[in-house]
Structure formats: C-alpha cells, structure tokens
Design an enzyme around this catalytic site. Structure first.
Site, PDB file in Angstrom:
ATOM      1  N   GLU A  60       8.917  16.643  15.133  1.00  0.00           N
ATOM      2  CA  GLU A  60       9.370  16.368  13.767  1.00  0.00           C
ATOM      3  C   GLU A  60       8.654  17.299  12.789  1.00  0.00           C
ATOM      4  O   GLU A  60       7.432  17.303  12.703  1.00  0.00           O
ATOM      5  CB  GLU A  60       9.094  14.909  13.394  1.00  0.00           C
ATOM      6  CG  GLU A  60       9.668  14.539  12.044  1.00  0.00           C
ATOM      7  CD  GLU A  60       9.494  13.069  11.716  1.00  0.00           C
ATOM      8  OE1 GLU A  60      10.445  12.457  11.193  1.00  0.00           O
ATOM      9  OE2 GLU A  60       8.397  12.531  11.968  1.00  0.00           O
ATOM     10  N   GLU A  81       9.462   1.816  11.151  1.00  0.00           N
ATOM     11  CA  GLU A  81      10.401   2.933  11.113  1.00  0.00           C
ATOM     12  C   GLU A  81       9.577   4.205  11.203  1.00  0.00           C
ATOM     13  O   GLU A  81       8.872   4.565  10.257  1.00  0.00           O
ATOM     14  CB  GLU A  81      11.238   2.935   9.834  1.00  0.00           C
ATOM     15  CG  GLU A  81      12.252   4.066   9.801  1.00  0.00           C
ATOM     16  CD  GLU A  81      12.853   4.296   8.429  1.00  0.00           C
ATOM     17  OE1 GLU A  81      13.358   5.412   8.199  1.00  0.00           O
ATOM     18  OE2 GLU A  81      12.805   3.382   7.593  1.00  0.00           O
ATOM     19  N   CYS A  89      13.269  10.610   7.470  1.00  0.00           N
ATOM     20  CA  CYS A  89      12.956  10.332   8.877  1.00  0.00           C
ATOM     21  C   CYS A  89      14.140  10.602   9.795  1.00  0.00           C
ATOM     22  O   CYS A  89      13.968  11.087  10.910  1.00  0.00           O
ATOM     23  CB  CYS A  89      12.499   8.884   9.043  1.00  0.00           C
ATOM     24  SG  CYS A  89      10.955   8.494   8.188  1.00  0.00           S
ATOM     25  N   LYS A 120       0.867  -1.183   0.000  1.00  0.00           N
ATOM     26  CA  LYS A 120       0.000   0.000   0.000  1.00  0.00           C
ATOM     27  C   LYS A 120       0.905   1.235   0.000  1.00  0.00           C
ATOM     28  O   LYS A 120       1.437   1.645   1.029  1.00  0.00           O
ATOM     29  CB  LYS A 120      -0.908  -0.015   1.238  1.00  0.00           C
ATOM     30  CG  LYS A 120      -1.545   1.325   1.611  1.00  0.00           C
ATOM     31  CD  LYS A 120      -2.356   1.965   0.514  1.00  0.00           C
ATOM     32  CE  LYS A 120      -2.969   3.284   0.996  1.00  0.00           C
ATOM     33  NZ  LYS A 120      -1.979   4.404   1.014  1.00  0.00           N
ATOM     34  N   GLY A 156       2.045   4.937  13.248  1.00  0.00           N
ATOM     35  CA  GLY A 156       2.616   3.700  13.768  1.00  0.00           C
ATOM     36  C   GLY A 156       1.825   3.174  14.961  1.00  0.00           C
ATOM     37  O   GLY A 156       1.616   1.960  15.098  1.00  0.00           O
ATOM     38  N   GLY A 208       6.783   5.563   8.409  1.00  0.00           N
ATOM     39  CA  GLY A 208       5.938   6.751   8.436  1.00  0.00           C
ATOM     40  C   GLY A 208       5.952   7.394   9.808  1.00  0.00           C
ATOM     41  O   GLY A 208       6.888   7.215  10.596  1.00  0.00           O
ATOM     42  N   SER A 209       4.909   8.111  10.119  1.00  0.00           N
ATOM     43  CA  SER A 209       4.870   8.895  11.350  1.00  0.00           C
ATOM     44  C   SER A 209       4.640   8.010  12.571  1.00  0.00           C
ATOM     45  O   SER A 209       4.058   6.920  12.480  1.00  0.00           O
ATOM     46  CB  SER A 209       3.760   9.949  11.268  1.00  0.00           C
ATOM     47  OG  SER A 209       2.486   9.330  11.344  1.00  0.00           O
ATOM     48  N   THR A 210       5.071   8.498  13.712  1.00  0.00           N
ATOM     49  CA  THR A 210       4.856   7.776  14.965  1.00  0.00           C
ATOM     50  C   THR A 210       3.375   7.655  15.269  1.00  0.00           C
ATOM     51  O   THR A 210       2.911   6.615  15.765  1.00  0.00           O
ATOM     52  CB  THR A 210       5.588   8.499  16.109  1.00  0.00           C
ATOM     53  OG1 THR A 210       6.992   8.522  15.813  1.00  0.00           O
ATOM     54  CG2 THR A 210       5.371   7.810  17.441  1.00  0.00           C
ATOM     55  N   GLU A 211       2.609   8.690  14.966  1.00  0.00           N
ATOM     56  CA  GLU A 211       1.166   8.654  15.216  1.00  0.00           C
ATOM     57  C   GLU A 211       0.505   7.526  14.437  1.00  0.00           C
ATOM     58  O   GLU A 211      -0.294   6.751  14.983  1.00  0.00           O
ATOM     59  CB  GLU A 211       0.544  10.003  14.833  1.00  0.00           C
ATOM     60  CG  GLU A 211      -0.957  10.061  15.039  1.00  0.00           C
ATOM     61  CD  GLU A 211      -1.556  11.389  14.579  1.00  0.00           C
ATOM     62  OE1 GLU A 211      -2.779  11.486  14.525  1.00  0.00           O
ATOM     63  OE2 GLU A 211      -0.778  12.315  14.282  1.00  0.00           O
TER      64      GLU A 211
END
Length: 499
Positions: free
Chosen positions: A403, A269, A303, A194, A252, A247-250
């Site tokens: 970030e 990551e 990142c 995706k 994730g 991608g982003s921590t959110e």
C-alpha cells in the site's frame, strides 16, 4: 497540472477557531489542556507552515476521558429514549448543514483536501447522520419459542456495549468520525475519540458542535496527541469496551494485541491494494475517469483506492492513452484554491514514502508513464507531487503489492477474466475492488470470484450507510454502515422469564 494560485477566504467561524492559542482536549463537556501541559504542532500540508497548536494528551488524559465516558454511560444518558436520541441526531444534522462551510475550510487546511472535493461530501455526511437517526428507533430484540417445561417466556434484548474508543484516520476525519459518533448516539454508548495527530481539527470542532446540539457532557470526548501515547493508551485501557479503528494494517495488529487486556470488541478497517478490472468490452468513457479517480481522489489517500488497474490486453494501449489524456484535466493546487481538484499528501514523511515507491517501481523495471516528481514553483513548500502512472507492471512488483497511499496508479495487463480474478486475489489485502464490463455474466463472475469485502461494477467508491462496506483478509473486519454496523455497538441479552 498545477492550478493558478487562488484562495477561498476563510469564514469568520473557521478563522476564530484557528486563532486560538492552543486547541484543547474535550473531556466531560469542557475544553481542558493536557495534564502534562505539552502541546504539538499541526501543519498545513499545502504550505508546510504551522497551522495550530494541539494539546498533547497521553495516558493520564485518556484515563480522564474514559472515566468521564463511563460516568456518562451509567448516568442520565442511559435513560434517554430511542426517540430522544433520534431527535438529538436530527438536531446534529441540522447544525452540520448550517456549519458545513466552516467545517470543510478547517478540514481543507488541516489535511489538504481541496474545498472543491470536500463540498461534494456534504450529502454523504448528512445521509450518514440521517441513517443513524433512523437506527436509534430501530433497535429490536426477539421473542423466541423454547423447549423448557413449564410456563417460560424467552426473548432477546439489545443493549449498548458501553464505552467506545474511536481512533480516527487523517485522510478524511470530518466524515470518518461520524461512523463512530452516529452509532454511539444511536445505540446509547459513549465514546472517547482519538484523532490522528496529523488532522485533529475538524474532530475538535465537531465535539464543540455536539455539545451545542445538546449531547450530554461526557458522552463524546476527544483526546488529541500522538498515536504511540494517547492512541495506545486508549486501545489498552481496561475500561474501554470496544475499539473502532481505521488505519494501517501494522497499527491494526498493535491494536489487536492491546485489546487483549480486557478482550475488547474490535472493528478494524485496515490497508488495501484493491484491483480495478477493466475488461475489453468496458465503456471506456466511464471506465477511464472512474478508474483514474478510483486512485487519484483524495490524492490517493483512500484505503480502498483501486491502485492496481488490471486492463485486458487488447485495450491496454487505448486505455492508457485515454487515461493520460484524462490526467491532463486534473489540477493540483492548495486546498483553498477553488480550481484545484487534487491537493497535497498529508505530510513530509508521507511525501517521502510515495516518492520512494516511484523509485522502487523504476528499479523493478516498471515504466513511469507520467508524474513521479515533487511539484515546485508556488507549491514548493507544500507536500505536492504529480499524480503518477506506471505501465509494464507485474503483480510480483512491490508497487503492485504494498500500500503506497498516494496518487500512484499501476497498469497490469491480463488476457482473460479468470487470470484477472487470480491476480486480484493474489494479495494479502481484501478491502475493495471493481470490474468494468458491459457483459453482466462477466461482471458477476468477477463479483463472485474476487475475495474482497466490497466490490463495484461499472463505478468506483460509491458508499451508502444503508448498505455499508466491509473488509476481509488483512484489510480488517467489521462492517461500516448497515444494520450489521449498529449490531457491533450492541450486545445481545438472552432473557428467560418463568411466570
């Protein structure tokens, strides 16, 4: 700072690909529309204009793709030998070599990276494919001693995990996808990819090239669409065995929650706010451009970008002066402009986000030394902004803690190395970092002291698949590259044989 307008002419293959009425999903070896018939528009960030129409896949399409991947995994594909999978990856490498110009032109238009930068990634891409080809024939178990009475032989085997869900970021999908595709083909797994809705085109084109190379139908499938629809459906699908996400921590966190449906294995990551430490004894001829491009490469959309540049107080003024002079050599321009070294950010929302952080930095009392504005003129319709530098930054400011994911560099003075290590570690992230020093003892103190998954000494951003890179804290977990990467696509089977 902006380059004179020039254009690289598109090759015939790229022009033909982009001229299709709609770019469809790739499921079970076929190009198919979304079940709903819906499409979405992807935009050229250099111009703000529509570039292509994508099929807007959703839960139904993800289910079709996962079923195709499962059927392929349980079919003839699992009988391919390691040498056959190795030969397949070698053929793919040859095709990528031949088609690289086409692929980077598609990537440049889709996500905005200048062709001048993308050309420099060819060796990394081919090296990655070569690495995974070598791993295909290097999957081993062990024969183990045991304490069981009688004639019992014990061993371990490595077996492919199954169906992999790969969620690919927009900041470099051409290369990023092969961290997943390479391991899938080397291990004998299958995949549903995706890509980001902001940059799907090179992933779709690669899927077609994989079929041309001889990848069996259903082994690699691609579902384009929105993250909240197709991405969520893939992360939550009960027949997906593993998710690889960048991608982003959110996001994730949401993937971790979705993975509990069937206790999926995860490789994540996530975000970063990496510290790049420049000591007073650093070679500034190397440290200045190295630290600058540790932030500004790919327009800050990396990142592990070293956006917190910690500079030892005796050289702050000299470093800053030389940094601003180096920035005068950078040229911002459209992605097909061969003179451009920096392109646009990916989208209008991302541009708005970066500019909002410029305002935040000013409001917090940091000094904007360079940049901070959207570019106009011939670039006014694209998502361009000046690379920006803040001085007088403290580690408590939001621009030093959050970030930004854009070309914004913050200079933070420090007095001694212990202070620099403490400031570097005062972050929820732990993805990357660096130290510039001519003193080996100083460099090793930082290497051992900074809590981060990857660290560079007198360089920044070098990645080799033989070594890999990692994250810790809220930057995620699981290796990319190295034997540890391959292990996450395999599981260990313990065998007891009584003869």
């Amino acid at each position: 700072m902006s380059a004179p307008e020039q254009t690289v002419p598109l090759c015939e293959q790229a022009r033909s690909f982009l001229s299709r009425d709609a770019l469809q999903l790739v499921i079970d070896g076929k190009r198919v529309p979304a079940a709903s018939g819906r499409t979405l528009t992807t935009v050229n960030p250099s111009t703000g204009e529509a570039l292509a129409q994508l099929a807007a896949g959703d839960e139904i399409d993800v289910d079709r793709a996962v079923n195709a991947a499962r059927s392929a995994f349980e079919g003839q594909w699992r009988r391919w030998t390691p040498y056959e999978r190795q030969a397949l990856l070698t053929r793919i490498g040859h095709l990528l070599d031949e088609r690289f110009e086409e692929l980077i032109e598609i990537e440049a238009l889709d996500m905005g990276a200048p062709v001048s930068r993308l050309r420099g990634t060819k060796s990394s891409l081919l090296k990655m494919v070569s690495f995974f080809a070598s791993q295909a024939a290097n999957i081993t178990g062990e024969t183990l001693m045991n304490g069981i009475p009688g004639d019992v032989t014990t061993m371990t085997l490595k077996a492919p995990v199954g169906v992999i869900g790969g969620i690919i970021p927009w900041n470099g999908p051409l290369n990023s996808q092969f961290w997943i595709i390479g391991a899938v083909l080397a291990s004998g797994c299958t995949a549903v990819l995706k890509p980001s809705e902001d940059a799907s085109l090179s992933v779709l084109r690669v899927a077609e090239i994989l079929l041309e190379a001889g990848v069996p139908a259903g082994v690699v499938n691609v579902v384009t669409g929105l993250g909240k629809e197709a991405g969520h459906a893939l992360a939550a699908h009960p027949d997906v065995d593993r998710i690889a996400f960048t991608g982003s921590t959110e996001t994730g966190r949401r993937i971790i929650e979705a993975s509990t449906v069937n206790i999926k294995k995860l490789q994540l990551e996530l975000g970063g706010k990496s510290a790049d430490i420049v000591c007073a004894d650093a070679d500034l001829d190397k440290a200045v451009p190295g630290a600058a491009m540790g932030v500004f490469a790919n327009t800050g959309q990396i990142c592990f970008a070293g956006t917190r540049v910690l500079v030892q107080r005796p050289i702050v003024d000299q470093f800053t002066e030389r940094l601003l002079a180096f920035m005068d050599t950078l040229r911002v321009g459209r992605s097909l402009d061969p003179a451009a070294t920096l392109g646009p950010v990916i989208s209008q929302p991302q541009l708005d986000k970066v500019l909002s952080y410029v305002d935040i930095g000013r409001a917090e009392g940091a000094e904007l030394l360079r940049g901070g504005r959207r570019l106009g003129g011939e670039l006014e319709n694209g998502f361009f902004l000046q690379p920006s530098v803040f001085g007088g930054v403290t580690n408590q400011m939001r621009i030093a803690r959050e970030e930004i994911f854009g070309p914004v560099l913050s200079i933070l003075p420090f007095d001694d190395v212990d202070e620099a290590i403490a400031v570097a570690n005062d972050s929820e992230y732990g993805l990357g970092g660096a130290v510039w020093s001519e003193n080996l003892s100083t460099a090793l103190r930082v290497v051992h002291g900074v809590h981060t998954g990857t660290i560079w000494v007198n360089c920044y951003g070098l990645i080799d698949p033989l070594v890999g890179f990692n994250g810790t804290k809220r930057s995620g977990y699981g290796s990319k590259g190295s034997a540890a990467h391959m292990d996450t696509y395999l599981y260990t089977k313990s065998v007891y044989m009584q003869l």
